[in-house]
Design a protein around this motif. Sequence first.
Motif, mmCIF file in Angstrom:
data_model
loop_
_atom_site.group_PDB
_atom_site.id
_atom_site.type_symbol
_atom_site.label_atom_id
_atom_site.label_comp_id
_atom_site.label_asym_id
_atom_site.label_seq_id
_atom_site.Cartn_x
_atom_site.Cartn_y
_atom_site.Cartn_z
ATOM 1 N N ASN A 221 -8.375 15.090 36.911
ATOM 2 C CA ASN A 221 -9.438 15.520 35.991
ATOM 3 C C ASN A 221 -10.796 15.652 36.696
ATOM 4 N N VAL A 222 -10.762 16.096 37.955
ATOM 5 C CA VAL A 222 -11.996 16.359 38.703
ATOM 6 C C VAL A 222 -12.571 17.686 38.227
ATOM 7 N N ASN A 223 -13.868 17.694 37.914
ATOM 8 C CA ASN A 223 -14.506 18.902 37.399
ATOM 9 C C ASN A 223 -14.355 20.053 38.387
ATOM 10 N N GLU A 224 -13.854 21.171 37.892
ATOM 11 C CA GLU A 224 -13.560 22.324 38.741
ATOM 12 C C GLU A 224 -14.763 23.234 38.970
ATOM 13 N N THR A 225 -15.841 23.044 38.226
ATOM 14 C CA THR A 225 -16.986 23.945 38.319
ATOM 15 C C THR A 225 -17.611 23.908 39.712
ATOM 16 N N ILE A 226 -17.953 22.716 40.180
ATOM 17 C CA ILE A 226 -18.615 22.584 41.475
ATOM 18 C C ILE A 226 -17.669 22.926 42.621
ATOM 19 N N SER A 227 -16.438 22.438 42.543
ATOM 20 C CA SER A 227 -15.496 22.674 43.643
ATOM 21 C C SER A 227 -15.190 24.157 43.803
ATOM 22 N N SER A 228 -15.004 24.866 42.701
ATOM 23 C CA SER A 228 -14.726 26.300 42.803
ATOM 24 C C SER A 228 -15.950 27.063 43.304
ATOM 25 N N LEU A 229 -17.145 26.613 42.903
ATOM 26 C CA LEU A 229 -18.374 27.254 43.370
ATOM 27 C C LEU A 229 -18.556 27.080 44.872
ATOM 28 N N LEU A 230 -18.364 25.868 45.364
ATOM 29 C CA LEU A 230 -18.582 25.602 46.786
ATOM 30 C C LEU A 230 -17.575 26.344 47.666
ATOM 31 N N LEU A 231 -16.384 26.581 47.133
ATOM 32 C CA LEU A 231 -15.379 27.316 47.905
ATOM 33 C C LEU A 231 -15.786 28.768 48.150
ATOM 34 N N ASN A 232 -16.707 29.289 47.360
ATOM 35 C CA ASN A 232 -17.226 30.632 47.609
ATOM 36 C C ASN A 232 -17.850 30.723 48.997
ATOM 37 N N TYR A 233 -18.612 29.696 49.359
ATOM 38 C CA TYR A 233 -19.303 29.696 50.643
ATOM 39 C C TYR A 233 -18.320 29.523 51.797
#
Length: 357
Positions: free
Chosen positions: A149-161
Amino acid sequence: MNRKLLGSWEIKKTNSSSAVKKVVISVTSIVLGLIFAGLFVLITGKDPLQLYSEILQSSVGSIYGFSETIVEMIPLALCSLGVSLAFRMQLWNIGAEGQFYMGAFGATYFALFFSDLPKLIMLPLMLLAGFICGGLWGLIPALPKAFWNVNETISSLLLNYVAYFWIAYLVYGPWKDPKGNNFPLTKEFSQSATIPVFGNTRISYALFLMLIIAIVLFFILKYSKWGYEIRVSGSSRKAADYAGMNYIKNVLMVMFLSGALSGIAGMAEVSGVLHRLQQTISPGYGYTAILIALLARLNPLSILLVSFLMGGLLVGGFSLQTSGFPSSMVSMFQGSILFFVLAGEIFNNYRLVRKKA
């Protein structure tokens, strides 16, 4: 939960909102966003009406402009379809930009290292590679979300970079075209690795793929059992577990497919438009896709229309510099529209009612 207002009124959350009300609020949000942005243009001493006229003329005022709007519409729609699928399950996939880049990476690999393959084999391989690479990139933030249940918002955003700099490494390093005059790009794809286009335009046959995906996704979400599971799982994990739905499996599948659709967009861009991989293959398609999905109320068919409008805005932005306007104003327009769209959600989800005596 109710919240008190002055006097005998209160704001009450609503469980539903009519389709007409949603359309009216969306259109109003766009208009108010443009007016708000126009005020800033006016402050700079520019004429906002002239700017809007320039955008309209350059995007749909000619056959060339119209065709370029369609070109921009294709990656926008594909990324937005992927984003909307995740949003349906209340999974906030903000990584469409990175998934777009990774899809382009997968397609480019086959274009560069298997260039002798015939077109009928090459294009399906590139499409499959884009699909898988984009999907796997979407799966990375899905795993901690599903199991811990780790929030996916930040992790998916950082993977863009991560994806962006991976592509930068390739085009500055091992995949750099030795005859590219030191520009960060690969050599041009062979003819077998390029998607055919319509006539003298840059509109590739990926247009058909976009339409098919939108229609299929519409029927899956609206009429299939899996579409129902997505909606239930997004509303309440407890309800999904109680009904015997496999929440973890649905999270992984939805995030994989969400990323895969953006990966297809990346493949279509490098194969159908650019015909090579370069450092900047996207002016922010993945980020704009979020705005499109929200404006379209996550409806796959409405996404096509909104993507066309946003494609016109991008094309208009490219031509603004020749008229003395900075092209960055388009980003300001998008931000203004997004602000009012989010504000409009208050009117969709809440209503003002008189307190009971």
